[in-house]
Design a protein around this motif. Structure first.
Motif, short mmCIF file in Angstrom:
data_model
loop_
_atom_site.label_atom_id
_atom_site.label_comp_id
_atom_site.label_asym_id
_atom_site.label_seq_id
_atom_site.Cartn_x
_atom_site.Cartn_y
_atom_site.Cartn_z
N ALA A 1 -38.78 -0.76 7.40
CA ALA A 1 -37.43 -0.92 7.95
C ALA A 1 -36.75 -2.12 7.28
O ALA A 1 -37.41 -3.01 6.77
CB ALA A 1 -37.49 -1.13 9.46
N PRO A 2 -35.42 -2.16 7.29
CA PRO A 2 -34.72 -3.32 6.72
C PRO A 2 -35.06 -4.61 7.47
O PRO A 2 -35.41 -4.57 8.66
CB PRO A 2 -33.24 -2.96 6.90
N ASP A 3 -34.98 -5.71 6.76
CA ASP A 3 -35.20 -7.02 7.37
C ASP A 3 -34.17 -7.25 8.47
O ASP A 3 -32.97 -7.29 8.20
CB ASP A 3 -35.08 -8.09 6.28
N PRO A 4 -34.60 -7.42 9.72
CA PRO A 4 -33.63 -7.57 10.82
C PRO A 4 -32.82 -8.85 10.76
O PRO A 4 -31.74 -8.94 11.34
CB PRO A 4 -34.51 -7.52 12.07
N TYR A 5 -33.34 -9.86 10.05
CA TYR A 5 -32.63 -11.13 9.96
C TYR A 5 -31.95 -11.34 8.59
O TYR A 5 -31.40 -12.41 8.34
CB TYR A 5 -33.59 -12.29 10.24
N TYR A 6 -32.04 -10.34 7.73
CA TYR A 6 -31.36 -10.33 6.43
C TYR A 6 -31.82 -11.46 5.51
O TYR A 6 -31.10 -11.85 4.58
CB TYR A 6 -29.84 -10.41 6.61
N ILE A 7 -33.01 -11.98 5.76
CA ILE A 7 -33.53 -13.04 4.89
C ILE A 7 -33.92 -12.49 3.53
O ILE A 7 -33.62 -13.08 2.49
CB ILE A 7 -34.73 -13.74 5.57
N LEU A 8 -34.59 -11.33 3.52
CA LEU A 8 -35.00 -10.74 2.25
C LEU A 8 -33.82 -10.33 1.38
O LEU A 8 -33.83 -10.59 0.16
CB LEU A 8 -35.92 -9.54 2.51
N PRO A 9 -32.79 -9.67 1.93
CA PRO A 9 -31.63 -9.38 1.08
C PRO A 9 -31.02 -10.64 0.46
O PRO A 9 -30.61 -10.63 -0.70
CB PRO A 9 -30.65 -8.70 2.04
N LEU A 10 -30.97 -11.71 1.26
CA LEU A 10 -30.42 -12.96 0.74
C LEU A 10 -31.31 -13.53 -0.36
O LEU A 10 -30.82 -13.97 -1.41
CB LEU A 10 -30.28 -13.98 1.88
N LEU A 11 -32.64 -13.49 -0.16
CA LEU A 11 -33.56 -13.96 -1.19
C LEU A 11 -33.48 -13.11 -2.44
O LEU A 11 -33.55 -13.62 -3.56
CB LEU A 11 -35.00 -13.95 -0.65
N ALA A 12 -33.32 -11.79 -2.25
CA ALA A 12 -33.20 -10.90 -3.40
C ALA A 12 -31.95 -11.24 -4.21
O ALA A 12 -31.99 -11.26 -5.45
CB ALA A 12 -33.15 -9.44 -2.93
N ALA A 13 -30.84 -11.51 -3.53
CA ALA A 13 -29.60 -11.87 -4.23
C ALA A 13 -29.74 -13.21 -4.94
O ALA A 13 -29.33 -13.35 -6.11
CB ALA A 13 -28.44 -11.90 -3.24
#
Length: 253
Positions: free
Chosen positions: A162-174
């Motif tokens: 499932a997607p990261d619920p706290y959006y930490i991974l998307p931010l780290l990916a960016a």
């Protein structure tokens, strides 16, 4: 921007976009099909299961697989970097030929090819390694999508399916995508004219964040791991290689 720079920019963008586009189409419930699925995606998926049995967590299995893939393609990356440095060394000669034959394109192409042959430089050296890497990187990406077991496991606070619920991974990916471009530019030879990398240095991190926002955490982890490995390669290997080459050239002048 020269034709070669445009081609390199297009190929680089395709390398980054292909996994994203491919990740939208597979059916995670089915088995990989076709030659690509049978001989690349399925074996990599099985290896992920094997590393999970050894390490006890699919996050570490993804890290190990990412390391292995980068190790396999490293000789190609090394060749690409050496080609870029070789191009810098003949830039003054290229400029002279371009100025001399700017009104005769046929003669210009002949003299350019002659210069490349004399210096053992392959003008496709910057693009070919990227093209060869595509199937391997795409297979790893799709293996994570197809693997039925990864999505049922957790890592830290998140479910890998499932997607990261706290959006930490998307931010780290960016963020890591941004620094991947920055470090890559630092290791490239300095040339005159626009750098196609600069056009993507902000666009790609934003796009990565938007896509990772909805992707399973396992895919975002793969993205982050791959970016960190790329940054380390650039900082520890390719940038020092460039600096050493430039120092040697300065000492011989």
């Amino acid at each position: 921007m020269s034709k070669r720079q445009r081609y390199a920019a297009i190929v680089s963008l395709v390398v980054l976009l292909l996994p994203l586009l491919a990740g939208c189409t597979p059916n995670p419930q089915g088995e990989p099909t076709g030659v690509f699925g049978k001989y690349l995606v399925k074996p990599i998926s099985d290896l992920l299961d094997f590393f999970f049995s050894v390490l006890g967590n699919y996050a570490w299995a993804i890290l190990v697989m990412t390391l292995l893939v980068r190790l396999v393609v490293f000789p190609l990356t090394w060749k690409q970097q050496k080609g870029a440095l070789a191009l810098q060394e003949i830039q003054p000669q290229i400029k002279k030929i371009q100025d001399k034959y700017k009104k005769d394109q046929q003669k210009l192409q002949q003299e350019m090819m002659k210069l490349f042959q004399e210096n053992n430089y392959n003008p496709m050296a910057g693009c070919l390694p990227l093209i060869i890497q595509m199937p391997i990187l795409l297979a790893l990406y799709q293996a994570i999508m197809y693997n039925k077991h990864i999505g049922t496991h957790e890592f830290l606070y998140m479910k890998l399916g499932a997607p990261d619920p706290y959006y930490i991974l998307p931010l780290l990916a960016a963020i890591t995508t941004y620094f991947t471009f920055v470090s890559s530019m630092a290791s490239q030879p300095t040339t005159q004219g626009p750098n196609p990398m600069k056009a993507m240095i902000w666009f790609m991190p934003i796009m990565v964040f938007v896509l990772a926002f909805k992707f399973p955490a396992a895919l975002s982890l793969y993205w982050v791991f791959g970016n960190v490995i790329s940054i380390l390669q650039q900082v520890l290997i390719f940038t020092p290689m460039k600096n050493k080459r430039m120092a040697q050239r300065g000492a011989t002048r």
